[in-house]
Motif scaffolding. Structure first.
Motif, mmCIF file in Angstrom:
data_model
loop_
_atom_site.group_PDB
_atom_site.id
_atom_site.type_symbol
_atom_site.label_atom_id
_atom_site.label_comp_id
_atom_site.label_asym_id
_atom_site.label_seq_id
_atom_site.Cartn_x
_atom_site.Cartn_y
_atom_site.Cartn_z
ATOM 1 N N TYR A 147 1.444 4.832 0.601
ATOM 2 C CA TYR A 147 0.064 5.196 0.304
ATOM 3 C C TYR A 147 -0.293 4.563 -1.027
ATOM 4 O O TYR A 147 0.469 4.653 -1.993
ATOM 5 C CB TYR A 147 -0.116 6.717 0.260
ATOM 6 N N VAL A 148 -1.436 3.884 -1.089
ATOM 7 C CA VAL A 148 -1.839 3.119 -2.274
ATOM 8 C C VAL A 148 -3.124 3.695 -2.857
ATOM 9 O O VAL A 148 -4.076 3.969 -2.123
ATOM 10 C CB VAL A 148 -2.066 1.631 -1.902
ATOM 11 N N TRP A 149 -3.137 3.878 -4.168
ATOM 12 C CA TRP A 149 -4.346 4.239 -4.917
ATOM 13 C C TRP A 149 -4.700 3.037 -5.785
ATOM 14 O O TRP A 149 -3.876 2.553 -6.558
ATOM 15 C CB TRP A 149 -4.091 5.434 -5.827
ATOM 16 N N LEU A 150 -5.918 2.535 -5.659
ATOM 17 C CA LEU A 150 -6.366 1.421 -6.489
ATOM 18 C C LEU A 150 -7.098 1.943 -7.719
ATOM 19 O O LEU A 150 -7.582 3.080 -7.723
ATOM 20 C CB LEU A 150 -7.306 0.501 -5.690
ATOM 21 N N ILE A 151 -7.207 1.110 -8.753
ATOM 22 C CA ILE A 151 -7.870 1.549 -9.979
ATOM 23 C C ILE A 151 -9.363 1.784 -9.772
ATOM 24 O O ILE A 151 -9.979 2.498 -10.542
ATOM 25 C CB ILE A 151 -7.619 0.567 -11.148
ATOM 26 N N ASN A 152 -9.938 1.231 -8.690
ATOM 27 C CA ASN A 152 -11.363 1.449 -8.419
ATOM 28 C C ASN A 152 -11.625 2.727 -7.625
ATOM 29 O O ASN A 152 -12.756 3.018 -7.274
ATOM 30 C CB ASN A 152 -11.980 0.247 -7.702
ATOM 31 N N GLY A 153 -10.553 3.495 -7.322
ATOM 32 C CA GLY A 153 -10.711 4.755 -6.601
ATOM 33 C C GLY A 153 -10.425 4.673 -5.113
ATOM 34 O O GLY A 153 -10.267 5.692 -4.451
ATOM 35 N N SER A 154 -10.341 3.459 -4.551
ATOM 36 C CA SER A 154 -10.004 3.316 -3.133
ATOM 37 C C SER A 154 -8.561 3.743 -2.901
ATOM 38 O O SER A 154 -7.719 3.632 -3.792
ATOM 39 C CB SER A 154 -10.162 1.860 -2.678
ATOM 40 N N GLN A 155 -8.288 4.221 -1.694
ATOM 41 C CA GLN A 155 -6.926 4.601 -1.326
ATOM 42 C C GLN A 155 -6.735 4.395 0.166
ATOM 43 O O GLN A 155 -7.680 4.528 0.936
ATOM 44 C CB GLN A 155 -6.621 6.034 -1.742
ATOM 45 N N PHE A 156 -5.508 4.031 0.554
ATOM 46 C CA PHE A 156 -5.235 3.695 1.948
ATOM 47 C C PHE A 156 -3.735 3.608 2.197
ATOM 48 O O PHE A 156 -2.936 3.501 1.270
ATOM 49 C CB PHE A 156 -5.902 2.359 2.311
ATOM 50 N N TRP A 157 -3.368 3.635 3.498
ATOM 51 C CA TRP A 157 -1.988 3.395 3.900
ATOM 52 C C TRP A 157 -1.754 1.892 3.977
ATOM 53 O O TRP A 157 -2.606 1.138 4.431
ATOM 54 C CB TRP A 157 -1.694 4.033 5.256
ATOM 55 N N PHE A 158 -0.578 1.481 3.520
ATOM 56 C CA PHE A 158 -0.226 0.074 3.444
ATOM 57 C C PHE A 158 1.245 -0.061 3.810
ATOM 58 O O PHE A 158 2.050 0.843 3.557
ATOM 59 C CB PHE A 158 -0.474 -0.403 2.002
ATOM 60 N N TYR A 159 1.610 -1.174 4.398
ATOM 61 C CA TYR A 159 3.004 -1.473 4.741
ATOM 62 C C TYR A 159 3.347 -2.808 4.084
ATOM 63 O O TYR A 159 3.118 -3.874 4.652
ATOM 64 C CB TYR A 159 3.150 -1.544 6.268
ATOM 65 N N PRO A 160 3.850 -2.778 2.830
ATOM 66 C CA PRO A 160 4.108 -4.029 2.109
ATOM 67 C C PRO A 160 5.305 -4.793 2.679
ATOM 68 O O PRO A 160 6.343 -4.195 2.985
ATOM 69 C CB PRO A 160 4.374 -3.578 0.677
ATOM 70 N N THR A 161 5.141 -6.103 2.835
ATOM 71 C CA THR A 161 6.230 -6.941 3.324
ATOM 72 C C THR A 161 6.610 -8.032 2.332
ATOM 73 O O THR A 161 7.632 -8.690 2.504
ATOM 74 C CB THR A 161 5.843 -7.606 4.665
ATOM 75 N N ARG A 162 5.799 -8.224 1.300
ATOM 76 C CA ARG A 162 6.089 -9.274 0.315
ATOM 77 C C ARG A 162 5.484 -8.898 -1.035
ATOM 78 O O ARG A 162 4.322 -8.529 -1.116
ATOM 79 C CB ARG A 162 5.480 -10.576 0.813
ATOM 80 N N VAL A 163 6.283 -9.017 -2.080
ATOM 81 C CA VAL A 163 5.808 -8.790 -3.446
ATOM 82 C C VAL A 163 6.142 -10.040 -4.244
ATOM 83 O O VAL A 163 7.301 -10.429 -4.334
ATOM 84 C CB VAL A 163 6.473 -7.546 -4.086
ATOM 85 N N GLU A 164 5.106 -10.662 -4.773
ATOM 86 C CA GLU A 164 5.275 -11.863 -5.587
ATOM 87 C C GLU A 164 4.438 -11.700 -6.841
ATOM 88 O O GLU A 164 3.592 -10.818 -6.926
ATOM 89 C CB GLU A 164 4.784 -13.101 -4.837
ATOM 90 N N TYR A 165 4.637 -12.596 -7.793
ATOM 91 C CA TYR A 165 3.820 -12.577 -8.993
ATOM 92 C C TYR A 165 2.373 -12.844 -8.582
ATOM 93 O O TYR A 165 2.063 -13.869 -7.993
ATOM 94 C CB TYR A 165 4.299 -13.637 -9.994
ATOM 95 N N GLY A 166 1.485 -11.910 -8.861
ATOM 96 C CA GLY A 166 0.065 -12.098 -8.579
ATOM 97 C C GLY A 166 -0.393 -11.694 -7.196
ATOM 98 O O GLY A 166 -1.585 -11.748 -6.908
ATOM 99 N N GLU A 167 0.523 -11.297 -6.299
ATOM 100 C CA GLU A 167 0.084 -10.874 -4.971
ATOM 101 C C GLU A 167 1.100 -9.969 -4.299
ATOM 102 O O GLU A 167 2.297 -10.186 -4.367
ATOM 103 C CB GLU A 167 -0.163 -12.060 -4.049
#
Length: 91
Positions: free
Chosen positions: A38-58
């Motif tokens: 579950y992700v909370w963004l700094i703009n207040g949006s929130q949603f379920w997410f399934y991350p498959t890749r974490v890189e610098y900048g994305e």
């Protein structure tokens, strides 16, 4: 040439949990790879997410839109907090 996900990066085959987990005070998206998150963004949006890749900048993976998983990428600087499901074990 199109985008072909690497083996093991296909979207989840079932919907995310139906509840919203408690927002943690400290969290790291890299700890949530290949988990319902579950992700909370700094703009207040929130949603379920399934991350498959974490890189610098994305961070990329699949975002639940209420009906199905959709490929999605986001700048990690826009993420306020994340909660993995199931919660990772602390060592």
């Amino acid at each position: 040439m199109g985008y072909f996900p690497r083996q093991g990066t296909m979207s989840p085959q079932s919907p995310p949990p139906t509840f919203i987990p408690p927002k943690p005070s400290v969290s790291y998206i890299v700890d949530c790879l290949y988990q319902n998150t579950y992700v909370w963004l700094i703009n207040g949006s929130q949603f379920w997410f399934y991350p498959t890749r974490v890189e610098y900048g994305e961070v990329s993976g699949y975002r639940w839109n209420g009906a199905f998983w959709q490929f999605y990428g986001i700048d990690p600087r826009l993420i306020d907090a994340v909660a993995c499901y199931p919660t990772p074990t602390l060592y």
